[in-house]
Design an enzyme around this catalytic site. Structure first.
Site, PDB file in Angstrom:
ATOM      1  N   ARG A 256       0.851  -1.196   0.000  1.00  0.00           N
ATOM      2  CA  ARG A 256       0.000   0.000   0.000  1.00  0.00           C
ATOM      3  C   ARG A 256       0.883   1.241   0.000  1.00  0.00           C
ATOM      4  O   ARG A 256       1.965   1.238   0.598  1.00  0.00           O
ATOM      5  CB  ARG A 256      -0.878   0.053   1.251  1.00  0.00           C
ATOM      6  CG  ARG A 256      -2.140  -0.737   1.179  1.00  0.00           C
ATOM      7  CD  ARG A 256      -3.146  -0.135   0.183  1.00  0.00           C
ATOM      8  NE  ARG A 256      -4.334  -0.964   0.071  1.00  0.00           N
ATOM      9  CZ  ARG A 256      -4.477  -1.974  -0.792  1.00  0.00           C
ATOM     10  NH1 ARG A 256      -3.522  -2.267  -1.640  1.00  0.00           N
ATOM     11  NH2 ARG A 256      -5.595  -2.673  -0.830  1.00  0.00           N
TER      12      ARG A 256
ATOM     13  N   HIS B  93      -1.103   0.779  -9.638  1.00  0.00           N
ATOM     14  CA  HIS B  93      -1.801  -0.098  -8.679  1.00  0.00           C
ATOM     15  C   HIS B  93      -2.507  -1.238  -9.432  1.00  0.00           C
ATOM     16  O   HIS B  93      -3.705  -1.457  -9.281  1.00  0.00           O
ATOM     17  CB  HIS B  93      -2.807   0.705  -7.839  1.00  0.00           C
ATOM     18  CG  HIS B  93      -3.253  -0.044  -6.608  1.00  0.00           C
ATOM     19  ND1 HIS B  93      -3.564   0.571  -5.429  1.00  0.00           N
ATOM     20  CD2 HIS B  93      -3.457  -1.373  -6.385  1.00  0.00           C
ATOM     21  CE1 HIS B  93      -3.928  -0.326  -4.531  1.00  0.00           C
ATOM     22  NE2 HIS B  93      -3.870  -1.523  -5.094  1.00  0.00           N
TER      23      HIS B  93
HETATM   24  P1  NDP Z   1      -2.418 -11.178   4.689  1.00  0.00           P
HETATM   25  O1  NDP Z   1      -3.243 -10.552   5.745  1.00  0.00           O
HETATM   26  O2  NDP Z   1      -2.673 -12.609   4.320  1.00  0.00           O
HETATM   27  O3  NDP Z   1      -0.873 -11.077   5.102  1.00  0.00           O
HETATM   28  C1  NDP Z   1      -0.330  -9.967   5.731  1.00  0.00           C
HETATM   29  C2  NDP Z   1       1.081 -10.316   6.169  1.00  0.00           C
HETATM   30  O4  NDP Z   1       1.674  -9.144   6.737  1.00  0.00           O
HETATM   31  C3  NDP Z   1       1.100 -11.404   7.243  1.00  0.00           C
HETATM   32  O5  NDP Z   1       2.174 -12.269   7.044  1.00  0.00           O
HETATM   33  C4  NDP Z   1       1.313 -10.592   8.531  1.00  0.00           C
HETATM   34  O6  NDP Z   1       1.969 -11.302   9.552  1.00  0.00           O
HETATM   35  C5  NDP Z   1       2.195  -9.477   8.010  1.00  0.00           C
HETATM   36  N1  NDP Z   1       2.142  -8.310   8.907  1.00  0.00           N
HETATM   37  C6  NDP Z   1       1.083  -7.530   9.215  1.00  0.00           C
HETATM   38  N2  NDP Z   1       1.427  -6.584  10.097  1.00  0.00           N
HETATM   39  C7  NDP Z   1       2.729  -6.763  10.363  1.00  0.00           C
HETATM   40  C8  NDP Z   1       3.664  -6.125  11.197  1.00  0.00           C
HETATM   41  N3  NDP Z   1       3.332  -5.078  11.981  1.00  0.00           N
HETATM   42  N4  NDP Z   1       4.933  -6.596  11.227  1.00  0.00           N
HETATM   43  C9  NDP Z   1       5.289  -7.650  10.468  1.00  0.00           C
HETATM   44  N5  NDP Z   1       4.454  -8.313   9.642  1.00  0.00           N
HETATM   45  C10 NDP Z   1       3.192  -7.876   9.597  1.00  0.00           C
HETATM   46  O7  NDP Z   1      -2.524 -10.243   3.417  1.00  0.00           O
HETATM   47  P2  NDP Z   1      -2.317 -10.619   1.875  1.00  0.00           P
HETATM   48  O8  NDP Z   1      -1.079 -11.402   1.738  1.00  0.00           O
HETATM   49  O9  NDP Z   1      -3.571 -11.185   1.320  1.00  0.00           O
HETATM   50  O10 NDP Z   1      -2.137  -9.144   1.248  1.00  0.00           O
HETATM   51  C11 NDP Z   1      -1.133  -8.286   1.738  1.00  0.00           C
HETATM   52  C12 NDP Z   1      -1.351  -6.867   1.250  1.00  0.00           C
HETATM   53  O11 NDP Z   1      -1.007  -6.763  -0.110  1.00  0.00           O
HETATM   54  C13 NDP Z   1      -2.796  -6.371   1.306  1.00  0.00           C
HETATM   55  O12 NDP Z   1      -3.127  -5.903   2.603  1.00  0.00           O
HETATM   56  C14 NDP Z   1      -2.800  -5.237   0.294  1.00  0.00           C
HETATM   57  O13 NDP Z   1      -2.480  -4.025   0.930  1.00  0.00           O
HETATM   58  C15 NDP Z   1      -1.678  -5.629  -0.656  1.00  0.00           C
HETATM   59  N6  NDP Z   1      -2.190  -5.979  -1.985  1.00  0.00           N
HETATM   60  C16 NDP Z   1      -1.890  -5.141  -3.040  1.00  0.00           C
HETATM   61  C17 NDP Z   1      -2.304  -5.452  -4.300  1.00  0.00           C
HETATM   62  C18 NDP Z   1      -1.939  -4.589  -5.450  1.00  0.00           C
HETATM   63  O14 NDP Z   1      -2.608  -4.653  -6.493  1.00  0.00           O
HETATM   64  N7  NDP Z   1      -0.905  -3.784  -5.348  1.00  0.00           N
HETATM   65  C19 NDP Z   1      -3.130  -6.639  -4.575  1.00  0.00           C
HETATM   66  C20 NDP Z   1      -3.379  -7.456  -3.404  1.00  0.00           C
HETATM   67  C21 NDP Z   1      -2.911  -7.114  -2.160  1.00  0.00           C
HETATM   68  P3  NDP Z   1       1.278 -12.595  10.250  1.00  0.00           P
HETATM   69  O15 NDP Z   1       1.252 -13.641   9.167  1.00  0.00           O
HETATM   70  O16 NDP Z   1       2.159 -12.944  11.350  1.00  0.00           O
HETATM   71  O17 NDP Z   1      -0.099 -12.155  10.644  1.00  0.00           O
HETATM   72  C1  OXD Z   2      -5.993  -5.354  -3.112  1.00  0.00           C
HETATM   73  C2  OXD Z   2      -5.551  -4.394  -4.101  1.00  0.00           C
HETATM   74  O1  OXD Z   2      -5.881  -5.067  -1.920  1.00  0.00           O
HETATM   75  O2  OXD Z   2      -5.955  -4.513  -5.261  1.00  0.00           O
HETATM   76  O3  OXD Z   2      -6.467  -6.439  -3.515  1.00  0.00           O
HETATM   77  O4  OXD Z   2      -4.770  -3.520  -3.799  1.00  0.00           O
END
Ligand code: NDP
Ligand code: OXD
Length: 317
Positions: free
Chosen positions: A232, A280
């Protein structure tokens, strides 16, 4: 029936596609569309949203479930009037693979010195440069969730020295894992190509800043430290990225997300020679795939079965 209708509230060009995908699978449930076809708000039980306007969900008195049509849910939590209903979010193998494709594309681009060859092509220069093996290059993924863990596995399969950092401890075959604030510095110190797939939360906002970039490994086979952020925009401090690129702390940055989207035309990111900008689009997902998954979840809700991928409000993701 009160609370039987599904509302699609998507701020973006794919709004109609989302509505069609849900209509094709709604099985007789009415599908409404923000902003022009909400109908009676009291009839809406499920709201499927992507960057919907703040306050919209608070105006739905019989709302039972909020569905984020993106994996990230920061767009929901930024609404201070968000009703206290369960929230589920987009997860799909197609989404994970698309984001994985994106980060692999750009990690390989840096690894294979493609920006250098692009510059040479513009000057008609035929010159080869030494090419290290992927196994000499340390790639690190911040966020080992549904998407980050898949990306880390594929990067390892290609041969990179792959590591990941998460909030809680993990064990993933072939990946060096680090977790928590105490694990961050060791993760950064071994990482040359940093890939960010974190959610935006109170804990992660602004984490991609200059002090963090300074901790990356710059003397490895990749020939410098590189940043790829597809998480993000709120995770990154743009001015710090630019300063780090200009003083060599970072050798390149690929950014799919920005604090302000669309990226304003005046942003220096557009023309910086070491920055790659994408709009994005790392995780563009097919609405048909996701709508089918959401309808299965709605079926679970209606049968009183537990929902999958429920967002933890306390953690914020
Ligand atoms: P998940 O919720 O499955 O994974 C999030 C990961 O981040 C987990 O491993 C979590 O740790 C870790 N995390 C969260 N907070 C912290 C912290 N403070 N310190 C260390 N690690 C942390 O999300 P997704 O994998 O499904 O997606 C991740 C992000 O990717 C989304 O939130 C979105 O913002 C972004 N995204 C962007 C897209 C784009 O088009 N650019 C498309 C899809 C997603 P733990 O496993 O221990 O909980
Ligand atoms: C998502 C994104 O969060 O598209 O899936 O950014």
């Amino acid at each position: 029936m009160s609370g039987n209708a599904i509302l699609i509230a998507v701020d973006g060009p794919q709004a109609n596609e989302w509505a069609d995908a849900f209509r094709a699978r709604a099985g007789g449930r009415p599908v409404r569309m923000w902003p022009h076809d909400i109908g009676d708000p009291a009839e809406i039980g499920i709201a499927c949203v992507w960057r919907a306007p703040k306050g919209l969900l608070a105006g739905l008195p019989n709302l039972r479930l909020a569905v984020s049509l993106g994996a990230g849910v920061d767009h929901l939590f930024s609404d201070s009037s968000l009703p206290d209903v369960p929230i589920i979010r987009a997860t799909h193998p197609d989404l994970s693979m698309r984001v994985t494709e994106y980060v692999v594309l750009h990690a390989l681009r840096y690894h294979r010195r493609q920006p250098l060859y692009d510059a040479q092509q513009r000057e008609r220069v035929w010159k080869e440069h030494p090419q290290p093996a992927a196994s000499e290059v340390a790639v690190g993924v911040m966020g080992l969730g549904v998407i980050g863990s898949e990306a880390a596995r594929v990067l390892a399969r290609i041969g990179f020295k792959a590591a990941g950092w998460s909030a809680s401890p993990k064990s993933i075959d072939g990946i060096d894992v680090f977790h928590g604030p105490h694990g961050l510095d060791r993760f950064l110190a071994r990482t040359e190509i940093l890939i960010c797939l974190l959610p935006l939360t109170d804990d992660t906002g602004g984490i991609l800043n200059r002090p963090l970039f300074a901790k990356l490994k710059r003397d490895g086979a990749a020939g410098g430290a590189f940043l790829i952020n597809a998480g993000r925009g709120g995770l990154q401090i743009d001015a710090d990225i630019l300063a780090a690129l200009d003083d060599g702390t970072l050798a390149g940055a690929t950014l799919d997300v920005f604090p302000q989207e669309p990226l304003p035309p005046a942003s220096p990111m557009w023309s910086h020679p070491k920055v790659t900008v994408t709009p994005h689009n790392a995780g563009d997902v097919l609405p048909d795939f996701l709508a089918a998954d959401v309808m299965r979840q709605i079926g679970r809700l209606e049968r009183g079965e537990p929902l999958l991928h429920v967002v933890d409000r306390k953690r914020g993701y």
